[in-house]
Enzyme design. Structure first.
Site, PDB file in Angstrom:
ATOM      1  N   HIS A 129      17.079 -37.207  -2.041  1.00 15.57           N
ATOM      2  CA  HIS A 129      16.346 -37.567  -0.827  1.00 15.57           C
ATOM      3  C   HIS A 129      14.853 -37.259  -0.949  1.00 15.57           C
ATOM      4  O   HIS A 129      14.187 -37.014   0.050  1.00 15.57           O
ATOM      5  CB  HIS A 129      16.952 -36.841   0.381  1.00 15.57           C
ATOM      6  CG  HIS A 129      18.371 -37.235   0.633  1.00 15.57           C
ATOM      7  ND1 HIS A 129      18.743 -38.510   1.010  1.00 15.57           N
ATOM      8  CD2 HIS A 129      19.538 -36.548   0.498  1.00 15.57           C
ATOM      9  CE1 HIS A 129      20.053 -38.578   1.123  1.00 15.57           C
ATOM     10  NE2 HIS A 129      20.561 -37.392   0.809  1.00 15.57           N
ATOM     11  N   LYS A 171      12.743 -16.185  -8.921  1.00 16.39           N
ATOM     12  CA  LYS A 171      12.474 -15.348 -10.104  1.00 16.39           C
ATOM     13  C   LYS A 171      11.493 -16.070 -11.028  1.00 16.39           C
ATOM     14  O   LYS A 171      10.557 -15.464 -11.533  1.00 16.39           O
ATOM     15  CB  LYS A 171      13.771 -15.033 -10.888  1.00 16.39           C
ATOM     16  CG  LYS A 171      14.718 -14.051 -10.238  1.00 16.39           C
ATOM     17  CD  LYS A 171      14.267 -12.618 -10.274  1.00 16.39           C
ATOM     18  CE  LYS A 171      13.581 -12.165  -9.053  1.00 16.39           C
ATOM     19  NZ  LYS A 171      14.189 -11.954  -7.799  1.00 16.39           N
ATOM     20  N   TRP A 209      -2.528  -2.978  -1.629  1.00 21.14           N
ATOM     21  CA  TRP A 209      -2.162  -4.390  -1.688  1.00 21.14           C
ATOM     22  C   TRP A 209      -3.059  -5.057  -0.645  1.00 21.14           C
ATOM     23  O   TRP A 209      -2.904  -4.817   0.561  1.00 21.14           O
ATOM     24  CB  TRP A 209      -0.691  -4.583  -1.338  1.00 21.14           C
ATOM     25  CG  TRP A 209      -0.205  -5.992  -1.544  1.00 21.14           C
ATOM     26  CD1 TRP A 209       0.207  -6.556  -2.713  1.00 21.14           C
ATOM     27  CD2 TRP A 209      -0.079  -7.008  -0.544  1.00 21.14           C
ATOM     28  NE1 TRP A 209       0.577  -7.868  -2.492  1.00 21.14           N
ATOM     29  CE2 TRP A 209       0.408  -8.173  -1.185  1.00 21.14           C
ATOM     30  CE3 TRP A 209      -0.350  -7.064   0.827  1.00 21.14           C
ATOM     31  CZ2 TRP A 209       0.649  -9.368  -0.496  1.00 21.14           C
ATOM     32  CZ3 TRP A 209      -0.110  -8.262   1.513  1.00 21.14           C
ATOM     33  CH2 TRP A 209       0.382  -9.391   0.843  1.00 21.14           C
ATOM     34  N   LYS A 268       6.317  -4.806  -3.995  1.00 17.58           N
ATOM     35  CA  LYS A 268       7.767  -4.673  -3.864  1.00 17.58           C
ATOM     36  C   LYS A 268       8.184  -4.383  -2.433  1.00 17.58           C
ATOM     37  O   LYS A 268       9.259  -4.777  -1.993  1.00 17.58           O
ATOM     38  CB  LYS A 268       8.253  -3.547  -4.781  1.00 17.58           C
ATOM     39  CG  LYS A 268       9.738  -3.531  -4.880  1.00 17.58           C
ATOM     40  CD  LYS A 268      10.217  -3.002  -6.185  1.00 17.58           C
ATOM     41  CE  LYS A 268      11.699  -3.227  -6.340  1.00 17.58           C
ATOM     42  NZ  LYS A 268      12.072  -4.623  -6.560  1.00 17.58           N
ATOM     43  N   ASN A 309      -2.171   2.760   5.416  1.00 16.46           N
ATOM     44  CA  ASN A 309      -1.256   1.663   5.098  1.00 16.46           C
ATOM     45  C   ASN A 309      -0.896   0.992   6.416  1.00 16.46           C
ATOM     46  O   ASN A 309      -0.503   1.669   7.366  1.00 16.46           O
ATOM     47  CB  ASN A 309       0.011   2.201   4.420  1.00 16.46           C
ATOM     48  CG  ASN A 309       1.103   1.146   4.299  1.00 16.46           C
ATOM     49  OD1 ASN A 309       0.810  -0.040   4.219  1.00 16.46           O
ATOM     50  ND2 ASN A 309       2.345   1.579   4.284  1.00 16.46           N
ATOM     51  N   GLY A 310      -1.036  -0.339   6.461  1.00 15.25           N
ATOM     52  CA  GLY A 310      -0.710  -1.072   7.688  1.00 15.25           C
ATOM     53  C   GLY A 310      -1.869  -1.987   8.052  1.00 15.25           C
ATOM     54  O   GLY A 310      -2.711  -2.308   7.200  1.00 15.25           O
ATOM     55  N   CYS A 344       0.848  -1.193   0.000  1.00 14.11           N
ATOM     56  CA  CYS A 344       0.000   0.000   0.000  1.00 14.11           C
ATOM     57  C   CYS A 344       0.889   1.250   0.000  1.00 14.11           C
ATOM     58  O   CYS A 344       1.897   1.309   0.691  1.00 14.11           O
ATOM     59  CB  CYS A 344      -0.938   0.091   1.181  1.00 14.11           C
ATOM     60  SG  CYS A 344      -2.120  -1.245   1.259  1.00 14.11           S
ATOM     61  N   ARG A 363       4.234  -0.484  -4.551  1.00 14.26           N
ATOM     62  CA  ARG A 363       3.899  -0.909  -3.186  1.00 14.26           C
ATOM     63  C   ARG A 363       2.612  -1.733  -3.147  1.00 14.26           C
ATOM     64  O   ARG A 363       2.255  -2.284  -2.109  1.00 14.26           O
ATOM     65  CB  ARG A 363       3.749   0.314  -2.275  1.00 14.26           C
ATOM     66  CG  ARG A 363       4.990   1.177  -2.226  1.00 14.26           C
ATOM     67  CD  ARG A 363       4.774   2.356  -1.322  1.00 14.26           C
ATOM     68  NE  ARG A 363       4.698   1.940   0.062  1.00 14.26           N
ATOM     69  CZ  ARG A 363       5.745   1.850   0.875  1.00 14.26           C
ATOM     70  NH1 ARG A 363       6.932   2.168   0.449  1.00 14.26           N
ATOM     71  NH2 ARG A 363       5.590   1.452   2.114  1.00 14.26           N
ATOM     72  N   GLU A 419      17.429 -18.408  -5.619  1.00 14.86           N
ATOM     73  CA  GLU A 419      17.042 -17.103  -6.157  1.00 14.86           C
ATOM     74  C   GLU A 419      16.480 -17.246  -7.580  1.00 14.86           C
ATOM     75  O   GLU A 419      15.487 -16.598  -7.927  1.00 14.86           O
ATOM     76  CB  GLU A 419      18.241 -16.142  -6.121  1.00 14.86           C
ATOM     77  CG  GLU A 419      18.012 -14.796  -6.776  1.00 14.86           C
ATOM     78  CD  GLU A 419      16.823 -13.993  -6.231  1.00 14.86           C
ATOM     79  OE1 GLU A 419      16.275 -14.338  -5.175  1.00 14.86           O
ATOM     80  OE2 GLU A 419      16.424 -13.022  -6.902  1.00 14.86           O
ATOM     81  N   GLU A 459       8.000 -16.030  -9.429  1.00 19.96           N
ATOM     82  CA  GLU A 459       7.409 -14.691  -9.353  1.00 19.96           C
ATOM     83  C   GLU A 459       6.847 -14.218 -10.679  1.00 19.96           C
ATOM     84  O   GLU A 459       5.764 -13.649 -10.725  1.00 19.96           O
ATOM     85  CB  GLU A 459       8.491 -13.667  -8.923  1.00 19.96           C
ATOM     86  CG  GLU A 459       8.809 -13.647  -7.460  1.00 19.96           C
ATOM     87  CD  GLU A 459       9.938 -12.655  -7.149  1.00 19.96           C
ATOM     88  OE1 GLU A 459       9.784 -11.874  -6.221  1.00 19.96           O
ATOM     89  OE2 GLU A 459      10.983 -12.664  -7.839  1.00 19.96           O
TER      90      GLU A 459
HETATM   91  C1  G6P Z   1       9.081  -8.538  -1.445  1.00 14.90           C
HETATM   92  C2  G6P Z   1       9.604  -8.275  -2.847  1.00 14.90           C
HETATM   93  C3  G6P Z   1      10.878  -9.083  -3.078  1.00 14.90           C
HETATM   94  C4  G6P Z   1      11.905  -8.754  -2.010  1.00 14.90           C
HETATM   95  C5  G6P Z   1      11.341  -8.991  -0.609  1.00 14.90           C
HETATM   96  C6  G6P Z   1      12.270  -8.437   0.466  1.00 14.90           C
HETATM   97  O1  G6P Z   1       8.608  -9.836  -1.358  1.00 14.90           O
HETATM   98  O2  G6P Z   1       8.620  -8.604  -3.822  1.00 14.90           O
HETATM   99  O3  G6P Z   1      11.403  -8.747  -4.351  1.00 14.90           O
HETATM  100  O4  G6P Z   1      13.041  -9.530  -2.199  1.00 14.90           O
HETATM  101  O5  G6P Z   1      10.094  -8.304  -0.460  1.00 14.90           O
HETATM  102  O6  G6P Z   1      12.311  -7.048   0.332  1.00 14.90           O
HETATM  103  P1  G6P Z   1      13.483  -6.099   0.798  1.00 14.90           P
HETATM  104  O7  G6P Z   1      13.014  -4.745   0.368  1.00 14.90           O
HETATM  105  O8  G6P Z   1      13.557  -6.232   2.289  1.00 14.90           O
HETATM  106  O9  G6P Z   1      14.714  -6.526   0.125  1.00 14.90           O
END
Ligand code: G6P
Length: 582
Positions: A477, A458, A65, A577, A91-92, A2, A28, A454, A461
């Site tokens: 395993h 990706k 969000w 994000k 927001n929150g 948000c 956000r 990672e 996501e």
């Molecule tokens: C969200 C984002 C990710 C990010 C994670 C941690 O899930 O979509 O891309 O890696 O938060 O965020 P930060 O800002 O703490 O790296």
């Protein structure tokens, strides 16, 4: 998670300015959005469309969000009370919203949404009916409300915005003719470099040309104006189809800039970080998502030099970490606002551990609560899937490990990334093939294990293909049961890693479609000894850079697979994000 905006101006401005500013916070959350400009309330679902005819001197806006209540226009913000006297954007999470709602319903309030936030509008409406003045009502709210909030409130017939903060980020930007309240400085960083940051349980009354800050007991407080600087890449997409690709292609530039800063403007901060690591009995990283994977790579690098280093997903930090005054906790965060990381740091501080951080967004909460903070200098990331921030986080941690004897040549990292990006046509071909599958597995060991995770993140996501990134050794395993003829398996094979080569053979023997990312010359070229068709060969030593470069190859693979599937790459479904809720 948000984004909120509030604008009070000396002169009239087009209402669409509220949406222009909000658009800058869209990363956000992008489930729904809305604004109130003192005459009309507009709420819509989906992506923010900057439009509108009206003019105003004051207004608030919100991009959502969803947490409490589905993605519907009724649940979109701003919210009003029953008599449309009070309008809020929040927001929150108001944790005790159910109790407050019951109390307000008993007094005759009717609710029109499923959100926790709507209680805030009714709460203040009720207090005003009881003839409380607004400041007393805010002091009451700060006592009665539990949870996290950045709230902007407008009241009919009053030309102020009331701004209240606890644990969710809130900042006031100062422009020549306007005061702009926002979730973060990016909302106004193109038009001013002056801001005041709210601390917990503070509130402010913002009027045309003036602002007053108060503590929770209603006492007026003095706040410093911060002059901020922030290197931003041009945030226009220009010729790129997606921000994600633009940001991957910026990696050579931003990694070189960050490494250079450690010799110049961040030299002293870096020296202090090295000294803190030296003095501490152990290092524990706290991070989430992509930043967690960078920290796992950092733990690998430091551990290799003999330093006691581990990392924990921030939301589980207090369940698994033993910290004390001899522990150095290093938070890694792109946004600097991730609530789970903030909570982990508060816990570490309670236990008297020293807290430092590596963040991207300047003046963020995590940066401000750390005893020492270094900038990863990746510049603004617009795409929700993090790419260049990962590269800079990992490169900074590798540079740190060098101080303790880890052998790596970082001088040519930027060049090597460029070389890899130059292979994008071949990577696109491999990715197109991969995009037809419903599952993918990514295997790594040592420095490539975090990278395997990672790359899987990706892929999940942005392609929505189910992907698992795991330790090559762990595959046998259980997970190997899922390998069928044609299942894509991406194997990250560091030079001479015989164990990884064996793990790859194990899945290949069961019909997996192998994609190899490697610096092992046996795989180089179509006629390479290993005779595998889909190979991304990275010409580099096995010196810690390979992990970072393999990850860049994975970012490109995920990107092109998602593009082949026609996905909303920069704004994947259900994600945001900046995650400012637990
Ligand atoms: C969200 C984002 C990710 C990010 C994670 C941690 O899930 O979509 O891309 O890696 O938060 O965020 P930060 O800002 O703490 O790296």
């Amino acid at each position: 998670m948000c984004g909120i905006i509030g604008v009070v101006s000396r002169d009239e401005f087009p209402s669409r300015f509220l949406l222009e500013r909000l658009k800058r916070l869209e990363y956000r959350g992008y489930d729904s959005y809305g604004y109130y400009d003192s005459t009309s309330l507009k709420r819509n679902l989906g992506e923010i469309i900057v439009a509108g005819e009206g003019k105003t001197r004051i207004g608030i806006a919100h991009t959502r969000w969803a947490t409490h209540g589905g993605v519907t226009s009724e649940n979109a913000h701003p919210h009003m009370g029953c008599d449309d006297e009070v309008v809020i954007a929040h927001n929150g999470i108001i944790e005790n919203y159910k109790d407050l709602k019951v109390m307000l319903e008993k007094k005759g309030h009717e609710f029109s949404s499923e959100t926790d936030s709507e209680v805030v509008a009714h709460y203040f409406e009720e207090k005003l009916k009881e003839k409380k003045d607004v400041k007393r009502a805010i002091s009451d709210f700060l006592k009665e409300a539990h949870g996290t909030f950045a709230i902007l409130m407008m009241i009919k017939g009053d030309d102020s915005i009331y701004a209240i903060k606890r644990d969710s980020p809130l900042v006031l930007g100062m422009c020549e003719d306007k005061l702009i309240l926002a979730s973060d400085i990016y909302a106004f960083s193109d038009i001013t470099t002056k801001a005041i940051f709210f601390e917990n349980d503070e509130y402010a009354v913002i009027k045309k040309g003036s602002y007053e800050f108060y503590a929770k007991d209603g006492k007026r407080i003095r706040k410093d104006v911060t002059s901020f600087t922030w290197q931003q890449e041009d945030s226009e997409k220009r010729a790129y189809k997606h921000f994600m690709l633009k940001e991957i292609e910026e990696e050579p530039l931003v990694v070189a800039r960050m490494l250079l800063s450690l010799e110049h403007e961040q030299k002293e901060a870096f020296r202090r970080l090295v000294s803190l690591v030296k003095k501490s009995r152990k290092i524990i990283f706290a991070a989430c998502g992509t930043s967690y994977h960078a920290s796992l790579l950092g733990a690998f690098y430091l551990h290799t030099t003999g330093i006691e280093a581990q990392t924990l997903i921030a939301s589980e930090f207090k369940h698994y970490a033993n910290v004390d005054a001899d522990t150095l906790v290093i938070a890694i965060s792109q946004s600097g606002e991730t609530m789970d990381v903030i909570d982990a740091l508060k816990y570490a501080q309670e236990k008297k551990a020293k807290v430092v951080s590596l963040v991207n967004v300047p003046y963020s909460t995590i940066q401000r609560m750390s005893a020492l903070s270094l900038s990863i200098m990746a510049g603004q990331e617009v795409a929700v899937a993090s790419t260049k921030a990962f590269v800079n986080q990992a490169a900074l941690l590798l540079r740190l490990a060098q101080e303790f004897g880890y052998k790596a040549n970082l001088a040519n990292l930027a060049e090597k990334i460029k070389g890899l990006i130059a292979q994008k046509d071949e990577i696109r071909r491999i990715a197109k093939d991969m995009s037809r599958s419903k599952d993918a597995y990514i295997l790594g060991r040592g420095q490539t294990y975090p990278v395997a995770r990672e790359i899987a993140l990706k892929v999940k996501e942005i392609t929505y293909i189910h992907a698992e990134g795991m330790m090559g050794g762990e595959l046998k395993h259980g997970t190997i049961a899922l390998i069928e003829k044609g299942t894509p398996v991406i194997s990250l094979i560091g030079c001479k890693d015989e164990d990884m080569i064996s793990n790859s053979k194990e899945v290949e023997a069961r019909g997996a479609k192998m994609i190899i990312i490697t610096n092992n010359p046996d795989y180089q070229g179509k006629k390479g000894k290993a005779k595998i068709k889909d190979v991304v060969f990275i010409d580099t030593d096995n010196d810690g850079k390979f992990g970072i470069l393999a990850c860049v190859a994975g970012q490109l693979l995920a990107y092109y697979a998602a593009d082949a599937l026609g996905r909303e790459i920069d704004k994947p479904r259900n994600l945001a994000k900046s995650v400012t809720v637990k």
